[in-house]
Design an enzyme around this catalytic site. Structure first.
Site, PDB file in Angstrom:
ATOM      1  N   CYS A   1       0.832  -1.201   0.000  1.00 40.98           N
ATOM      2  CA  CYS A   1       0.000   0.000   0.000  1.00 40.98           C
ATOM      3  C   CYS A   1       0.876   1.264   0.000  1.00 40.98           C
ATOM      4  CB  CYS A   1      -0.983  -0.026   1.168  1.00 40.98           C
ATOM      5  SG  CYS A   1      -2.336   1.168   0.987  1.00 40.98           S
TER       6      CYS A   1
ATOM      7  N   HIS B   1      -3.674  -5.052   0.494  1.00 40.42           N
ATOM      8  CA  HIS B   1      -3.159  -5.532   1.784  1.00 40.42           C
ATOM      9  C   HIS B   1      -3.247  -7.059   1.853  1.00 40.42           C
ATOM     10  CE1 HIS B   1      -2.663  -1.721   4.004  1.00 40.42           C
ATOM     11  NE2 HIS B   1      -3.627  -1.285   3.198  1.00 40.42           N
TER      12      HIS B   1
ATOM     13  N   GLU C   1      -2.047  -8.910   4.112  1.00 34.91           N
ATOM     14  CA  GLU C   1      -2.094  -9.350   5.511  1.00 34.91           C
ATOM     15  C   GLU C   1      -3.512  -9.410   6.068  1.00 34.91           C
ATOM     16  OE1 GLU C   1      -1.456  -4.819   5.774  1.00 34.91           O
ATOM     17  OE2 GLU C   1      -1.086  -6.470   4.374  1.00 34.91           O
TER      18      GLU C   1
END
Length: 509
Positions: free
Chosen positions: A79, A167, A169
């Site tokens: 990001c 993202h 994660e």
């Protein structure tokens, strides 16, 4: 030395999730502020740049020195990290026409890219950004896009440098963990050998080398962190560990005796200290939560100092500090903006003449529990809910008195016991009862009452960094409310907290 991945933090709410996902791969990683990270030595196999609430176009945008990283070891920007790489090396970043937040589908343009090995095309990813990369530098290659984003992912020619606009994660990125595995294992060549047993072996060796024959004093709380720290230290230094369990007058009902009993049979040298009055005296006339924490922390230190002096030649104070404590006490923009002070993070007054040892400071809570299980600590102790260091002192939202403590202890005991009876205790990350400085009118029998209000708080979480309020059954809450009001003199109203973290915190103070 343990091989690791470094994560440079730019203030993203998701930074800790990156670390958690990587550690779930049995790969060790550490988080550092973008402007304060260690030297890049042979143990560092790769670096990840986190997201950020900032824009790379801001005048005060956080910009790290990547001269010893980019092009020399594997680098992944996520990001903001991806935008930083594009912008800083000659590309363009502009405000998105529409804020890009939520689910998107990734079209893989370069299926030979090692980052997307075994990743399904058109898989769901999670976006959360207000800027977008509109132009990439000449040596960058676009490897993925979405319906609304031209540069969803990129790599740099002849470098192990990558960028993801989404993202990986976050749970909603379906193949996110596999992408992080491709980077850490296939690109960085990191071995997946960081396990509870390997941590225990390494930690014990390091503690033995650091402490030698020195004596260590440890303040037990009865909670998971201090208990695991104690057993780990006992494994390393045996009889040189001296444990103290202090009754600060702010524990749960009957907890002092219950906890002392639970430590029997664990081989620990534990001494119980009744210091209730010292804490009540220190807290007299104090209502401000930060002042309460400091008063409680300072009194703990005084009690420890008094007990340490009774042990000849003690040199160390051990603490059950864990990684969220460390992370929340450090800011990516310099000194931390205080959310709350952690009395178990940082140094000690010089008069104590003790050095601090924190064997768990790089572990998340669930990792501490796994370490504890491998140390054969009972499930009853490992399954206990987190309990704040200041105890009920920060669950009484006014000046603390023994009378208020007793009211809260009785109400809290009903809530916790009912959770256990209803088999809901293990479904909840943390449960608490809070005594408000609010009185309200009630009716009991034919009499009018004007008594206290308590709040019931229960949250679900993994490590306490974020949390959702627990959707406990209405029938259960009704039953608990009824029992508290009928059985605890001084309470005539019970309410339930339905706030999540963020924006609220788990504790009220």
């Amino acid at each position: 030395m343990q091989n690791k991945i470094l994560i440079l933090d730019f203030g993203s709410q998701y930074t800790q999730l990156i670390a958690r996902k990587i550690r779930e791969l049995n790969i060790y990683c550490e988080i550092y502020p973008y402007n304060h990270f260690p030297d890049i030595d042979k143990t560092v196999k790769g670096v990840i740049l986190s997201g950020s609430p900032f824009s790379v176009r801001d005048n005060d945008a956080p910009i790290p020195d990547l001269s010893k990283i980019k092009g020399k070891i594997p680098l992944l920007g996520i990001c903001y990290g991806a935008q930083l790489l594009a912008y800083h090396y000659g590309g363009k970043v502009a405000p998105s026409e529409h804020r890009e937040y939520g689910r998107a589908n990734l079209q893989i343009k370069d299926k030979s890219d090692i980052l997307f090995k075994n990743i399904d095309n058109n898989s769901q990813v999670w976006m959360s950004h207000a800027d977008t990369i509109t132009e990439i530098p000449k040596d960058f290659i676009i490897t993925g896009d979405t319906e609304s984003i031209q540069v969803g992912a990129f790599k740099i020619k002849n470098e192990k440098t990558y960028g993801l606009q989404f993202h990986p994660e976050v749970y909603h990125s379906v193949f996110g963990k596999e992408i992080l595995k491709n980077f850490t294992v296939n690109v960085c060549g990191t071995e997946q050998n960081w396990t509870p047993n390997s941590f225990i072996e390494t930690a014990v060796n390091e503690l033995q080398n650091k402490l030698n024959n020195d004596k260590v004093i440890l303040g037990l709380s009865g909670g998971v962190d201090s208990s695991v720290a104690a057993v780990l230290l006992h494994k390393a230094i045996g009889k040189n560990l001296f444990c103290i369990f202090v009754d600060n007058g702010l524990l749960r009902k009957n907890e002092f005796n219950d906890v002392l009993q639970s430590y029997k049979g664990m081989g620990l040298n534990v001494k119980g200290i009744n210091a209730k009055q010292k804490f009540y005296d220190a807290l007299k006339s104090i209502s401000d939560p930060e002042q309460k924490r400091k008063a409680i922390g300072n009194t703990f230190i005084k009690v420890f100092d008094e007990e340490a002096k009774k042990i000849k030649d003690v040199k160390w104070l051990a603490q059950g500090t864990i990684y969220p404590d460390v992370i929340e006490s450090v800011s990516v923009k310099g000194p931390s903006a205080t959310i709350k002070s952690h009395h178990n993070v940082g140094g000690l007054p010089e008069f104590m003449k003790l050095k601090v040892i924190e064997p768990l400071r790089l572990l998340f809570k669930d990792e501490v529990r796994r370490i504890g299980a491998n140390l054969n600590i009972s499930n009853t102790l490992l399954g206990r809910h987190p309990f704040p260091g200041p105890g009920l002192g920060i669950r009484i939202l006014s000046e603390i008195t023994p009378e208020k403590v007793q009211i809260l202890q009785n109400a809290d005991a009903i809530f916790i016991n009912e959770l256990k009876k209803s088999k809901l205790y293990n479904e909840v990350w943390q449960a608490a009862t809070i005594l408000l400085p609010v009185k309200s009118v009630g009716v009991m029998g034919d009499e009018r009452t004007y008594e206290n209000t308590v709040v019931l708080r229960a949250v679900s979480s993994v490590d306490g960094m974020t949390a959702d309020w627990s959707h406990l059954p209405h029938e259960f809450l009704a039953s608990v409310s009824n029992k508290i009001i009928n059985q605890v003199k001084g309470i005539n109203r019970v309410v339930y907290d339905i706030s999540s973290k963020p924006p609220a915190t788990i504790e009220w103070e």
